[in-house]
Design a protein around this motif. Structure first.
Motif, PDB file in Angstrom:
ATOM      1  N   UNK A  66     -63.869 190.227  91.120  1.00  0.00           N
ATOM      2  CA  UNK A  66     -64.341 189.295  90.105  1.00  0.00           C
ATOM      3  C   UNK A  66     -65.515 189.880  89.324  1.00  0.00           C
ATOM      4  N   UNK A  67     -66.486 190.449  90.015  1.00  0.00           N
ATOM      5  CA  UNK A  67     -67.664 191.010  89.339  1.00  0.00           C
ATOM      6  C   UNK A  67     -67.261 192.209  88.464  1.00  0.00           C
ATOM      7  N   UNK A  68     -66.430 193.087  88.994  1.00  0.00           N
ATOM      8  CA  UNK A  68     -65.990 194.242  88.208  1.00  0.00           C
ATOM      9  C   UNK A  68     -65.156 193.815  87.007  1.00  0.00           C
ATOM     10  N   UNK A  69     -64.306 192.811  87.182  1.00  0.00           N
ATOM     11  CA  UNK A  69     -63.464 192.336  86.086  1.00  0.00           C
ATOM     12  C   UNK A  69     -64.298 191.707  84.971  1.00  0.00           C
ATOM     13  N   UNK A  70     -65.255 190.877  85.337  1.00  0.00           N
ATOM     14  CA  UNK A  70     -66.111 190.255  84.310  1.00  0.00           C
ATOM     15  C   UNK A  70     -66.953 191.311  83.604  1.00  0.00           C
ATOM     16  N   UNK A  71     -67.469 192.261  84.366  1.00  0.00           N
ATOM     17  CA  UNK A  71     -68.248 193.347  83.756  1.00  0.00           C
ATOM     18  C   UNK A  71     -67.390 194.159  82.796  1.00  0.00           C
ATOM     19  N   UNK A  72     -66.177 194.484  83.184  1.00  0.00           N
ATOM     20  CA  UNK A  72     -65.271 195.221  82.309  1.00  0.00           C
ATOM     21  C   UNK A  72     -64.910 194.439  81.066  1.00  0.00           C
TER      22      UNK A  72
END
Length: 189
Positions: free
Chosen positions: A141-147
Motif C-alpha cells: 500500500x505504501x509503495x503503491x501510493x508513493x508510486x
C-alpha cells in the motif's frame, strides 16, 4: 527505441484475441483505454503493479492484469511492474515485510527455532503468517501510493517543461519575424 520498431515485436490485438488462453477475456482486451499512455492510466497502472508485487500469492501478473483491466489502466505497465518482485528481490522484500508486520503488530520475532520444512511452516503459520501478510499489505500500500503520487508529479513536471519549451519557441519565432521585417513594415502595437 522508436515506438514503431517496438510494435513489430508485440502481438497485434487480433493475435491476442485469437490466442486460445485469452479467449475467455478477449472481449476485455478490446478496450482502448487499457493500451493508452496518459496520466490517469499510467498512474493507476503504477499503483496496481506496485501493490500487486507485494502480494504473497502466485499469479501476481494475472492479478495485476485483471485489476488493470477493470480499473481501465495500462495493462502492460501494470504487469511489467509486478516484476520488481522477482526471485532475486523476493527474499529481502518479504523478510522486510515480515519484520515490519511483526513490529506493527507488536509481536516477538522468533528466529532461533526456524526449521526449513513444511511441517514447521504449517505448525507456525499462525505466528508468522499474520505479521507477514500484514507487512506485505502495508508495504504494498505504501509503495503503491508513493508510486502513484510520484507518477503524477513526474508527469506534471514533464507537461510544465513542454509548455515552457513551446512558449520559448513562440517567442523565438516572433523575434525572428520581427527581425525579418524592415523597420517601416513592423507591426503596430
Amino acid at each position: 527505441m522508436p515506438r514503431f520498431s517496438l510494435m513489430k515485436y508485440l502481438p497485434t490485438r487480433s493475435e491476442l484475441r485469437e490466442h486460445r488462453l485469452l479467449k475467455p477475456v478477449a472481449h476485455l482486451l478490446e478496450r482502448e483505454e487499457i493500451w493508452h499512455l496518459n496520466r490517469r492510466s499510467v498512474a493507476g497502472a503504477v499503483f496496481i503493479g506496485l501493490f500487486t508485487a507485494f502480494l504473497p500469492l502466485p499469479g501476481q501478473m494475472a492479478i495485476a492484469a485483471v485489476l488493470a483491466i477493470f480499473a481501465r489502466c495500462n495493462v502492460p505497465l501494470a504487469v511489467g511492474l509486478v516484476w520488481i518482485s522477482n526471485p532475486l528481490t523476493m527474499p529481502p522484500m518479504f523478510y522486510f515485510a515480515y519484520r515490519l508486520g511483526a513490529w506493527l503488530l507488536n509481536m516477538q520475532l522468533e528466529t532461533h527455532a526456524i526449521d526449513m520444512s513444511l511441517t514447521w511452516l504449517w505448525a507456525n503459520f499462525g505466528a508468522i503468517g499474520w505479521p507477514f501478510l500484514f507487512g506485505c499489505l502495508v508495504c504494498g500500500w505504501v509503495l503503491a501510493i508513493t508510486g502513484w503520487v510520484f507518477t503524477h508529479f513526474i508527469w506534471r513536471l514533464h507537461i510544465i517543461s513542454r509548455w515552457r519549451e513551446r512558449r520559448l519557441r513562440r517567442i523565438a519565432r516572433r523575434l525572428q519575424t520581427s527581425e525579418a521585417l524592415s523597420p517601416d513594415q513592423s507591426p503596430k502595437p
